[in-house]
Design a protein around this motif. Structure first.
Motif, mmCIF file in Angstrom:
data_model
loop_
_atom_site.group_PDB
_atom_site.id
_atom_site.type_symbol
_atom_site.label_atom_id
_atom_site.label_comp_id
_atom_site.label_asym_id
_atom_site.label_seq_id
_atom_site.Cartn_x
_atom_site.Cartn_y
_atom_site.Cartn_z
ATOM 1 N N SER A 131 -38.912 -37.822 42.545
ATOM 2 C CA SER A 131 -37.452 -37.918 42.533
ATOM 3 C C SER A 131 -36.837 -36.522 42.526
ATOM 4 N N PRO A 132 -35.653 -36.362 43.118
ATOM 5 C CA PRO A 132 -35.004 -35.042 43.124
ATOM 6 C C PRO A 132 -34.814 -34.473 41.721
ATOM 7 N N GLN A 133 -34.409 -35.306 40.766
ATOM 8 C CA GLN A 133 -34.145 -34.803 39.426
ATOM 9 C C GLN A 133 -35.413 -34.295 38.761
ATOM 10 N N SER A 134 -36.504 -35.051 38.864
ATOM 11 C CA SER A 134 -37.775 -34.601 38.290
ATOM 12 C C SER A 134 -38.245 -33.314 38.953
ATOM 13 N N THR A 135 -38.003 -33.219 40.262
ATOM 14 C CA THR A 135 -38.439 -32.040 41.002
ATOM 15 C C THR A 135 -37.685 -30.793 40.565
ATOM 16 N N VAL A 136 -36.359 -30.874 40.470
ATOM 17 C CA VAL A 136 -35.596 -29.679 40.089
ATOM 18 C C VAL A 136 -35.854 -29.308 38.633
ATOM 19 N N GLU A 137 -36.081 -30.276 37.771
ATOM 20 C CA GLU A 137 -36.399 -29.957 36.379
ATOM 21 C C GLU A 137 -37.746 -29.245 36.282
ATOM 22 N N ALA A 138 -38.712 -29.694 37.088
ATOM 23 C CA ALA A 138 -40.006 -29.007 37.109
ATOM 24 C C ALA A 138 -39.866 -27.604 37.677
ATOM 25 N N CYS A 139 -39.022 -27.445 38.688
ATOM 26 C CA CYS A 139 -38.777 -26.115 39.272
ATOM 27 C C CYS A 139 -38.149 -25.178 38.244
ATOM 28 N N ALA A 140 -37.148 -25.669 37.525
ATOM 29 C CA ALA A 140 -36.461 -24.837 36.532
ATOM 30 C C ALA A 140 -37.424 -24.414 35.427
ATOM 31 N N ALA A 141 -38.276 -25.341 34.982
ATOM 32 C CA ALA A 141 -39.252 -24.996 33.956
ATOM 33 C C ALA A 141 -40.249 -23.965 34.478
ATOM 34 N N ALA A 142 -40.622 -24.088 35.743
ATOM 35 C CA ALA A 142 -41.565 -23.131 36.327
ATOM 36 C C ALA A 142 -40.958 -21.739 36.409
ATOM 37 N N VAL A 143 -39.678 -21.649 36.772
ATOM 38 C CA VAL A 143 -39.003 -20.346 36.833
ATOM 39 C C VAL A 143 -39.022 -19.683 35.454
ATOM 40 N N LYS A 144 -38.726 -20.457 34.441
ATOM 41 C CA LYS A 144 -38.721 -19.920 33.079
ATOM 42 C C LYS A 144 -40.107 -19.407 32.692
ATOM 43 N N GLU A 145 -41.140 -20.160 33.042
ATOM 44 C CA GLU A 145 -42.508 -19.757 32.709
ATOM 45 C C GLU A 145 -42.919 -18.492 33.469
ATOM 46 N N LEU A 146 -42.536 -18.400 34.728
ATOM 47 C CA LEU A 146 -42.885 -17.220 35.516
ATOM 48 C C LEU A 146 -42.269 -15.963 34.931
ATOM 49 N N LEU A 147 -40.990 -16.059 34.552
ATOM 50 C CA LEU A 147 -40.298 -14.888 34.005
ATOM 51 C C LEU A 147 -40.802 -14.520 32.619
ATOM 52 N N ALA A 148 -41.284 -15.509 31.867
ATOM 53 C CA ALA A 148 -41.776 -15.249 30.514
ATOM 54 C C ALA A 148 -43.220 -14.773 30.506
#
Length: 392
Positions: free
Chosen positions: A116-133
């Motif tokens: 689903s689009p919502q699950s996908t963007v939430e996973a993307c946002a979490a991945a961005v946070k993990e990459l930067l951290a």
């Protein structure tokens, strides 16, 4: 009569001209920039000063030479900005944090619970946070933007259609931007791959680059003078949906006999498994090993695929006339068992001397392609400064 936007437009064009000249040719002095670009020394000085202030350019050490004022080389500060690339796949996202040259700094793959689009963007946002951290992520560099590569028809950040995810009119870029608060761009995954090849990869020194992707599907994007050709609705390059045999299997698009139903990587492996009576765990690597060991079935299936794809590539070359075709996707692992018959077919079906087909063997090229969507916007100066506070 001058338009109000003339001065701003000229400034943007000069910035783009100088930055891309340095990207293509390497560090150079202000005097060299003026000579090569045709801009006045004053215009060059103004633009370079701006870019130095923005930490996009940096000055090097003055070169040794004759007495007097020595020229100072100016180069791109690739490490001064960060971008994130997100390559959407069935059930997972390949993620990469890169510098402006799309050099990977931190990479990972994250699972997506459902398409689903919502699950996908939430996973993307979490991945961005993990990459930067991540402890390997450089501190102090600014996040300029995020690129999302989606298998589908993309128009201005909206996924108009993705058979892979069953999406229709999903504003994927805007949805993610709301969560991460930085500029986000989206494009078809093969378009993103093609752009990365033209900017920093195997097509870097060519003006017209074709990018052939043979993975879950088949497509062939084209970049001309640094711009991806999208077509009227963003659907250009969908070569895999050309009809190979109208009596063939049903495609994900609903039609029958599309090229990719015969010669995508999953289709090739499935045909080999069925012909040999092998279990479903047998992979493309097993198929390649079998071809190397003299398995005539594997060799013949890959020869047929190379011949079939090469025939369609001939038509592509007759229309586009690319200087080089860069091959990517999972099927690259089949090597010359696939590409040699493809090259032979291209010679027969192309009207002029065919371009070389050069496989890209790098595992991270697709996520880097997504990152290139953000990098390219910086070189075009269409993005605004990034903001990392919302995701740190």
């Amino acid at each position: 009569m001058k338009l109000k936007g003339d001065q701003q437009t000229s400034r943007a064009m000069n910035r783009r001209l100088i930055l891309n000249m340095i990207r293509a040719d390497g560090p150079m002095s202000r005097a060299d920039m003026a000579t090569r670009s045709g801009l006045s020394p004053a215009a060059v000085t103004f633009v370079v000063s701006e870019l130095l202030d923005e930490n996009i350019l940096v000055e090097g050490e003055a070169s040794l030479g004759a007495p007097g004022r020595r020229p100072i080389p100016i180069s791109i500060n690739y490490a001064g900005r960060l971008v994130v690339g997100l390559k959407l796949k069935a059930g997972a996202i390949d993620c990469v944090l890169t510098d402006l040259a799309t050099t990977p700094l931190v990479s990972r793959q994250v699972a997506v619970p459902d398409p689903s689009p919502q699950s996908t963007v939430e996973a993307c946002a979490a991945a961005v946070k993990e990459l930067l951290a991540d402890r390997k992520a450089p501190s102090g560099a600014q996040l300029s933007g995020i690129g999302i590569a989606v298998p589908g028809v993309i128009d201005n950040g909206v996924c108009r259609l993705s058979h892979r995810f069953n999406w229709i009119d999903v504003p994927i870029a805007a949805m993610l931007a709301e969560l991460v608060h930085v500029p986000v761009w989206a494009d078809d995954d093969t378009n993103a791959f093609a752009l990365a090849q033209q900017l920093f990869g195997l097509g870097r020194h060519h003006r017209t680059v074709g990018a052939l992707a043979i993975g879950a599907g088949i497509s062939c994007a084209v970049v001309i003078d640094g711009a991806v050709h999208h077509g009227a609705s963003g659907a250009a390059g969908k070569m895999g949906h050309s009809i190979y045999n109208p009596n063939g299997p049903q495609c994900e698009c609903g039609r029958r006999g599309c090229l990719q139903t015969f010669f995508s990587e999953p289709a090739l492996v499935r045909r080999w498994r069925e012909a040999k009576g092998l279990p479903g765990e047998a992979s493309r690597h097993d198929m390649f090993d079998a071809a190397q060991a003299g398995d005539e079935t594997a060799v013949e299936i890959l020869r047929e695929a190379g011949e079939g794809i090469g025939r369609f590539l001939g038509g592509f070359c007759n229309i586009i006339d690319p200087e080089v075709i860069v091959g990517g996707g999972e099927a690259v692992s089949f090597g010359d068992y696939l590409f040699e018959p493809m090259r032979d077919a291209l010679k027969r079906y192309a009207m002029w001397n065919p371009p070389p087909i050069t496989p890209d063997w790098a595992d991270d090229s697709w996520a880097r392609g997504a990152a290139a969507l953000a990098t390219q916007r910086l070189f075009d100066f269409e993005s605004r400064p990034g903001e990392t506070r919302a995701v740190m």
